[in-house]
Design an enzyme around this catalytic site. Structure first.
Site, mmCIF file in Angstrom:
data_model
loop_
_atom_site.group_PDB
_atom_site.id
_atom_site.type_symbol
_atom_site.label_atom_id
_atom_site.label_comp_id
_atom_site.label_asym_id
_atom_site.label_seq_id
_atom_site.Cartn_x
_atom_site.Cartn_y
_atom_site.Cartn_z
ATOM 1 N N ILE A 96 -5.715 -6.210 11.223
ATOM 2 C CA ILE A 96 -4.543 -5.448 11.673
ATOM 3 C C ILE A 96 -3.742 -6.153 12.756
ATOM 4 O O ILE A 96 -2.713 -5.642 13.193
ATOM 5 C CB ILE A 96 -4.959 -4.048 12.197
ATOM 6 N N HIS A 97 -4.229 -7.307 13.205
ATOM 7 C CA HIS A 97 -3.541 -7.973 14.326
ATOM 8 C C HIS A 97 -3.739 -9.488 14.174
ATOM 9 O O HIS A 97 -4.812 -9.923 13.742
ATOM 10 C CB HIS A 97 -4.146 -7.464 15.643
ATOM 11 N N GLU B 53 -12.829 5.343 0.939
ATOM 12 C CA GLU B 53 -12.841 5.739 2.352
ATOM 13 C C GLU B 53 -13.041 7.231 2.559
ATOM 14 O O GLU B 53 -12.691 7.768 3.610
ATOM 15 C CB GLU B 53 -11.544 5.253 3.032
ATOM 16 N N ASP C 15 -36.060 -21.400 -5.815
ATOM 17 C CA ASP C 15 -36.061 -21.142 -7.259
ATOM 18 C C ASP C 15 -34.688 -20.580 -7.641
ATOM 19 O O ASP C 15 -33.752 -20.619 -6.823
ATOM 20 C CB ASP C 15 -37.233 -20.249 -7.689
ATOM 21 N N ARG D 48 0.848 -1.197 0.000
ATOM 22 C CA ARG D 48 0.000 0.000 0.000
ATOM 23 C C ARG D 48 0.880 1.242 0.000
ATOM 24 O O ARG D 48 1.679 1.444 0.916
ATOM 25 C CB ARG D 48 -0.935 0.009 1.223
ATOM 26 N N ASP E 144 -11.544 6.222 8.240
ATOM 27 C CA ASP E 144 -11.276 7.467 7.518
ATOM 28 C C ASP E 144 -12.578 8.124 7.094
ATOM 29 O O ASP E 144 -12.722 9.340 7.170
ATOM 30 C CB ASP E 144 -10.406 7.188 6.283
#
Ligand code: COA
Ligand code: MG
Length: 291
Positions: free
Chosen positions: A223-224, A131, A271, A68, A157
């Site tokens: 993040i962890h 974001e 269906d 990133r 953000d």
């Protein structure tokens, strides 16, 4: 969904060698080596140096390695991208994209890189962060870009830009969360759900992940390390759900032969839309859709 679903996308601060090493050992679908908000302003250069080194020397268990960069217009993007492409990751994540011109800029850069390295056009994948309020308003234009692989929804953000107060229920960001998964589906992209800021509350992470999966998201940002298992579980259909999907498809085939498009199974109407949903379940489970 024809490609492998990305259930878990782990961010790793790109300047933190210990975390980069740790990330290489973790079982996630994608790692995202970060130069943006996970890295302090005075550590951007350190991240530009350690990310190529990590890509070169660490054996990541993730099947996709992304980098990133900082947002286009931040003034850092050129140098970030040069460093990001040095050791050829599988794709680039661009945060806070708002305008088509930004996508054209990165597309051109990736195209140049592919030409120089003799790679087939489009082989460097592009993911973008949705974001900001402007990105939500421009979703249709952004999601239509042919280079894109996935949309990533950034709730924190967005909430900051809206002046919204985050709540556990998340109604303040629900419109945008829904718009992102909608745009992704409209253009055949994968959608990656928001980050949970909970590091240790597994139940909260699980509930938030399940809700994202129910909305149609393919996976979630992480993040962890503690978040990996509950997120992967939430985005992987249970054996019961897979068995039920298989049952629906078999029953559908049998009824089709008798000339029936709609029929009853366990007291419920089945269906074509429910058959499509059953095929989605099998695709998410990594089983070839049948029927
Ligand atoms: N990637 C790889 N390893 C990670 C990690 C991550 N994102 N987050 C934590 N770890 C590692 C830690 O280094 C630690 O390993 P160690 O014991 O071998 O040193 C272990 O997992 C447990 O971590 P813990 O002590 O509970 O957390 P922490 O205080 O070290 O880190 C954060 C907490 C929030 C700072 C960290 O998880 C982090 O930086 N996450 C990414 C943040 C980010 O990228 N934000 C931008 C995107 S939204
Ligand atoms: Mg962010």
């Amino acid at each position: 969904m024809s490609v492998r679903p990305r259930r878990t996308l782990l961010y790793v601060p790109g300047d933190d060698w210990r975390k980069l090493q740790k990330a290489a050992t973790l079982e996630v679908d994608c790692v995202c080596l970060d130069m943006e908000d996970g890295v302090a302003l005075n550590r951007k250069q350190a991240a530009r140096e350690s990310i190529p080194r990590a890509l070169e020397t660490l054996q990541f268990r993730a099947f996709e390695r992304l980098v990133r960069i900082n947002a286009i217009g931040s003034g850092w993007e050129e140098e970030d991208l040069r460093a990001a492409l040095q050791m050829l990751p599988d794709g680039i994540v661009v945060p806070k994209v708002e305008e088509k011109e930004q996508l054209d800029w990165i597309d051109k850069k990736l195209h140049q890189e592919e030409t120089q390295r003799g790679l087939s056009p489009g082989s460097l994948r592009l993911w973008i962060g949705i974001e900001t309020p402007r990105a939500i308003l421009n979703l249709k234009t952004l999601a239509a870009h042919p280079r894109l692989e996935a949309l990533i929804f950034g709730s924190e953000d967005l909430a900051a830009a809206l002046g919204a107060t985050r709540t556990p229920q998340g109604w303040e960001i629900f419109y945008a969360r829904s718009a992102v998964v909608m745009a992704a589906a409209a253009f055949g992209l994968q959608a990656i759900d928001m980050v949970s800021v909970e590091l240790y509350d597994t139940e909260r992470i699980r509930a938030e992940s399940l809700f994202g999966a129910q909305m149609g998201y393919s996976g979630k940002q992480i993040i962890h390390p503690n978040q990996i298992a509950p997120v992967r579980e939430a985005f992987t259909p249970s054996p019961e759900a897979v068995a039920q999907a298989q049952r629906i498809l078999e029953a559908y085939e049998a009824h089709l032969e008798q000339g029936k498009g709609a029929f009853a199974l366990d007291g419920k109407m089945i269906d074509l839309p429910l058959v499509k949903a059953a095929r989605n379940t099998l695709a998410r489970a990594g089983k070839a859709p049948q029927g």
